[in-house]
Scaffold this active site. Sequence first.
Site, PDB file in Angstrom:
ATOM      1  N   PHE A  79     -11.957  -6.561  13.546  1.00 55.01           N
ATOM      2  CA  PHE A  79     -11.137  -7.052  12.711  1.00 55.01           C
ATOM      3  C   PHE A  79     -10.544  -5.838  11.836  1.00 55.01           C
ATOM      4  O   PHE A  79     -11.376  -5.432  10.986  1.00 55.01           O
ATOM      5  CB  PHE A  79     -11.413  -8.350  11.922  1.00 55.01           C
ATOM      6  CG  PHE A  79     -10.427  -8.763  11.231  1.00 55.01           C
ATOM      7  CD1 PHE A  79      -9.251  -9.247  11.685  1.00 55.01           C
ATOM      8  CD2 PHE A  79     -10.510  -8.763   9.847  1.00 55.01           C
ATOM      9  CE1 PHE A  79      -8.094  -9.595  10.679  1.00 55.01           C
ATOM     10  CE2 PHE A  79      -9.451  -9.452   8.913  1.00 55.01           C
ATOM     11  CZ  PHE A  79      -8.190  -9.799   9.401  1.00 55.01           C
ATOM     12  N   GLN A  80      -9.386  -5.702  11.600  1.00 59.76           N
ATOM     13  CA  GLN A  80      -8.705  -4.776  10.711  1.00 59.76           C
ATOM     14  C   GLN A  80      -9.247  -3.209  10.938  1.00 59.76           C
ATOM     15  O   GLN A  80      -9.424  -2.340   9.938  1.00 59.76           O
ATOM     16  CB  GLN A  80      -8.848  -5.089   9.441  1.00 59.76           C
ATOM     17  CG  GLN A  80      -7.971  -6.365   9.055  1.00 59.76           C
ATOM     18  CD  GLN A  80      -7.589  -6.576   7.462  1.00 59.76           C
ATOM     19  OE1 GLN A  80      -8.578  -6.243   6.634  1.00 59.76           O
ATOM     20  NE2 GLN A  80      -6.454  -6.925   7.012  1.00 59.76           N
ATOM     21  N   GLU A  98       0.706  -1.172   0.054  1.00 60.69           N
ATOM     22  CA  GLU A  98       0.034  -0.057  -0.192  1.00 60.69           C
ATOM     23  C   GLU A  98       0.853   1.171   0.058  1.00 60.69           C
ATOM     24  O   GLU A  98       0.457   2.205  -0.638  1.00 60.69           O
ATOM     25  CB  GLU A  98      -0.784   0.103   1.232  1.00 60.69           C
ATOM     26  CG  GLU A  98      -2.125  -0.959   1.074  1.00 60.69           C
ATOM     27  CD  GLU A  98      -1.929  -2.276   1.781  1.00 60.69           C
ATOM     28  OE1 GLU A  98      -0.598  -2.579   1.939  1.00 60.69           O
ATOM     29  OE2 GLU A  98      -2.765  -3.265   1.835  1.00 60.69           O
ATOM     30  N   MET A 133      24.539   8.201   3.234  1.00 62.82           N
ATOM     31  CA  MET A 133      24.549   9.608   3.656  1.00 62.82           C
ATOM     32  C   MET A 133      24.703   9.432   5.409  1.00 62.82           C
ATOM     33  O   MET A 133      25.389  10.235   5.838  1.00 62.82           O
ATOM     34  CB  MET A 133      23.166  10.107   3.429  1.00 62.82           C
ATOM     35  CG  MET A 133      23.159  11.727   3.897  1.00 62.82           C
ATOM     36  SD  MET A 133      24.229  12.742   3.358  1.00 62.82           S
ATOM     37  CE  MET A 133      23.264  13.513   1.819  1.00 62.82           C
ATOM     38  N   LYS A 182     -17.264   0.082   5.306  1.00 61.92           N
ATOM     39  CA  LYS A 182     -17.954  -0.885   4.320  1.00 61.92           C
ATOM     40  C   LYS A 182     -19.325  -0.992   3.959  1.00 61.92           C
ATOM     41  O   LYS A 182     -19.652  -1.071   3.026  1.00 61.92           O
ATOM     42  CB  LYS A 182     -17.502  -2.285   4.847  1.00 61.92           C
ATOM     43  CG  LYS A 182     -17.722  -3.664   3.740  1.00 61.92           C
ATOM     44  CD  LYS A 182     -17.085  -4.619   4.359  1.00 61.92           C
ATOM     45  CE  LYS A 182     -17.259  -5.865   3.060  1.00 61.92           C
ATOM     46  NZ  LYS A 182     -16.613  -7.172   3.593  1.00 61.92           N
TER      47      LYS A 182
END
Lengths: 158, 569
Positions: free
Chosen positions: B112-113, B50, B473, B162
Site C-alpha cells: 500500500f502506497q 506535496e 501564452m 518506515k
Amino acid sequence: MSDTNTRRVISVIVMNESSVLARVTSMFAARGYNIESLTVAPIPNSDKSHITIETQGNARVMEQITKQLHKLIPVYKVIEHEEMVEKEMVLVKFPIAENLSDIASLASAYNGGIVNVGKEMVVAQVADEPRRVKHFIEAAERYNPCEIVRGGVVAIER
Amino acid sequence: MQMSGAQMVCEAIIAEGVKTVFGYPGGAIMHVYDEIYKQDGFEHILTRHEQAAVHAADGYARATGEVGVAMVTSGPGFTNAVTGLATAYMDSIPLVVISGQVPLSLIGTDGFQEIDAVGISRPCTKHNFLVRSLEELPRILKEAFYLARSGRPGPILVDIPKDITVDIGEFNYPDSVHIPSYKPTYKGNNRQIEKAVEAIKKAKKPLLYIGGGAVLSNAYKLIRELAEKTQIPAVETLMARGVMGAKNPLLLGMLGMHGNYASNMAMSETDLIISLGARFDDRVTGKLSEFAKYADIIHVDIDPANIAKLVDVDYPIVGDVSTVLKKMLPLLDDVNTARYQAWRDILKRYDELHPQSYVDSDEVIKPQWAIERLGELVGEDAIITSDVGQHQMWAAQHYPFDRPRQWINSGGLGTMGFGLPAAIGAKRAYPEKTVINITGDGSILMNVQELITAAEYKVPVINVILNNHFLGMVRQWQTFFYEKRYSETDLSFQPNWKALAEACGGIGYDVTTKEEFDAALEDAIKQNKVCFMNVAVNRFENVLPMVPAGGALFNMMLPPKTEENGGEK
C-alpha cells in the site's frame, strides 16, 4: 567537430552499490544515446565495479556521454578507450548431426573449441575480438546453429 | 547517542541549520512527524499539497541561497512531489526532499502506497538515496545536504523505509563528507583563464552573457565589477535577472525568445561571448546554426557537461563563476575600455531603434503597465515570484530587478503553479519583505489551495493575477501560428476571485482601472494578509519581441509602436 558516427568502447568505474547500473543505463536512455553491448562485474578486492559499454555516436555525443557519466555521483572514472585490448565471448549451440570436426576446427581458428557435447546438441565457445566473433558467427551459419549467445565486449587499455 | 531513525532525521535537519521545513504527513513518514511534534529546533509548515511543499522549499532556497527542505510520505505523496523535484533540478536549486517508504520487508511487493521513488526521481534529482539500514542513515543525510549545495547545486531525494524510522541506533552525525567519486571543480584552470583574458583584450565586440549560475554562485558583485572595469555590455538570461541591476547602463536586457531587440542583436553580432553560468538553452539561442555566428566563446560553468553541449566552445573554463572571476579581474587591469566604444554605440542605437516598449491604453490595463507600476511602487524592496506564461515574460521584461534572488521563477521546467508556494517559501525566509507573486488566471489555479497555507501561517503574499481570461501564452502561439484557432485556451469561465480568496481567509481585490490598481496594492501591503489582486488586463496582448521557436535570434517579431487598429481586443 566530426559528425560521423563511430563505434566506441567506454569503461566506467563505479561504486559497487545498488542501482548504480540503473543510473548509468537510464542516463543513456533519457538522453537518447545508444548501448550496443554492456558488461558489468565487480572489480576483485575492491568496492568498485567495472562497466564496459559499447556505443556509437559522433564526437559531440561521445563527449556528452563521457561528461554525463562523470556527473553521476557514484562514477569514479570514465575511460574512452583508444588503444585497447577488447574481447567478446560467444556460445553457439549446434545439432549433433552436423560435422563436429568442421565445427571444432572452425572454433579453434577463432581461439575457441567445443566445450560441451550432449545427446542432441554440441556447444562451441569462442572468445576473440568483437570483429572476429562476428566473422565466426557468419562462418558458423552453414552448420545450422540453433542458438547464439553473445557476451558483450570487455576491454582493457593497453 | 541512541535514538530512532525518525529522531535522526530531525537532528540532522537541526544540525544543518535549517529553520523551516515544508511538508505533508502520511502513513510511511508518520514516525518522523511524531518526532517533529516533539522537537523545537525548526518549524514545519503544512502545505496543502506535496507539490507545493517542494515548491515552497524551493522558493525558500532561491531567496536565501540555503538548502530548502521538504518532507512527504510514500506513494502519492512522493509522486506529487516529483514536479517540485524536476522544477528544482532544471534550475539547479539546492533541496533535500525526504520521503517515507514502505517498510524494507514490503519493498517490491506492491505494498500500500509503495512506489519506486528512487527509480522515478532518478532523472530529476542530482542524486537520490534509498536508505537500506539505520546505520547508513546519518551518513546519507549528511551527504544529501552536501551534494545539494556543492558543485552544481540540485535536489536530493532521501527515501526512508518506515521501519528504519522506528529502529533505534547510535547517532553520530558526521562532521565531513567523503565521496571519492564526487569532486566538483571550483577553481578554473589558470592557463585557460589567461587565454580567455587575452581573447577579451583582443575582441572588438565582446558581450557578457549572464545566466542563473551567476545567481547560484553569488557572483553579482564580481560580475558588476567586471562590467564596470571592462565596459563590456551585458545580457541576462531569464534566470539571471537582477544580477547586473536594472539601472546599470551596461545592461542591454534579457535575451532569447522574448529578449529585447538590442540584446538579441548583440548576441547575433558579438565576436566574443563571455558566458558566465549560462547554458545556451534553446529558449536563448533560437536556431543554433544561426546563433552568434561570428563569435568565439568563453564558457565558464561549474558543470563540465554544459560546456560544448550545444555550441562549440573556444575557451572552456570549468569552475565556479565567483572563483574564476576573482582570478580573472586582476588580469584585466590594463584593459582598454575605449576599444569597445564603437560596439557600445552600435548597441545603443539598436536600443533606441527598438526599445523594450508597449502601447499603453487609457481604456484597459495593459499587463506591461501593471508590472512597471509594481516596479515603481515596491521596486527594489520586494521579492517577485511568478508562475509560467505571458505574465512571467512580462515580469522578466519590465520589472526593474535590482539584485539577484529578487526574481524567483521556474525557468527550465516552466512549472505552472510554482509562484504561490514559492512566494510562501520566500516570504517565510524574509518576513519583512513584500513578496509578490505575479501570476495569471491559468497558473494560479494550479496550486490555489496554498491560499489556506498562507492564511493559516499568516504569510501575507500578494498575488497579482494578470487576468486575460486566457491561457495567454498558448493563446498567443495560436494567434501567431495556428490561425487563431483558440483550442482549449479560453478561460472565460472563472471563479469569483475575491470570494475565493476570502473563502480561504485572505482578501480579494477586483481591479479594472489604474487607480484601483494603486489603491488595491496599497491596501494589500497595509492589510498584511494573503490576497488576490484580480487585475483585468487587455485580453489579446502579446509578449513581444518574440523569436518564433526554431527561428534565428535576429529575426524578431517586434512590438507595435502604436495601437493597431482592428486588432483583437
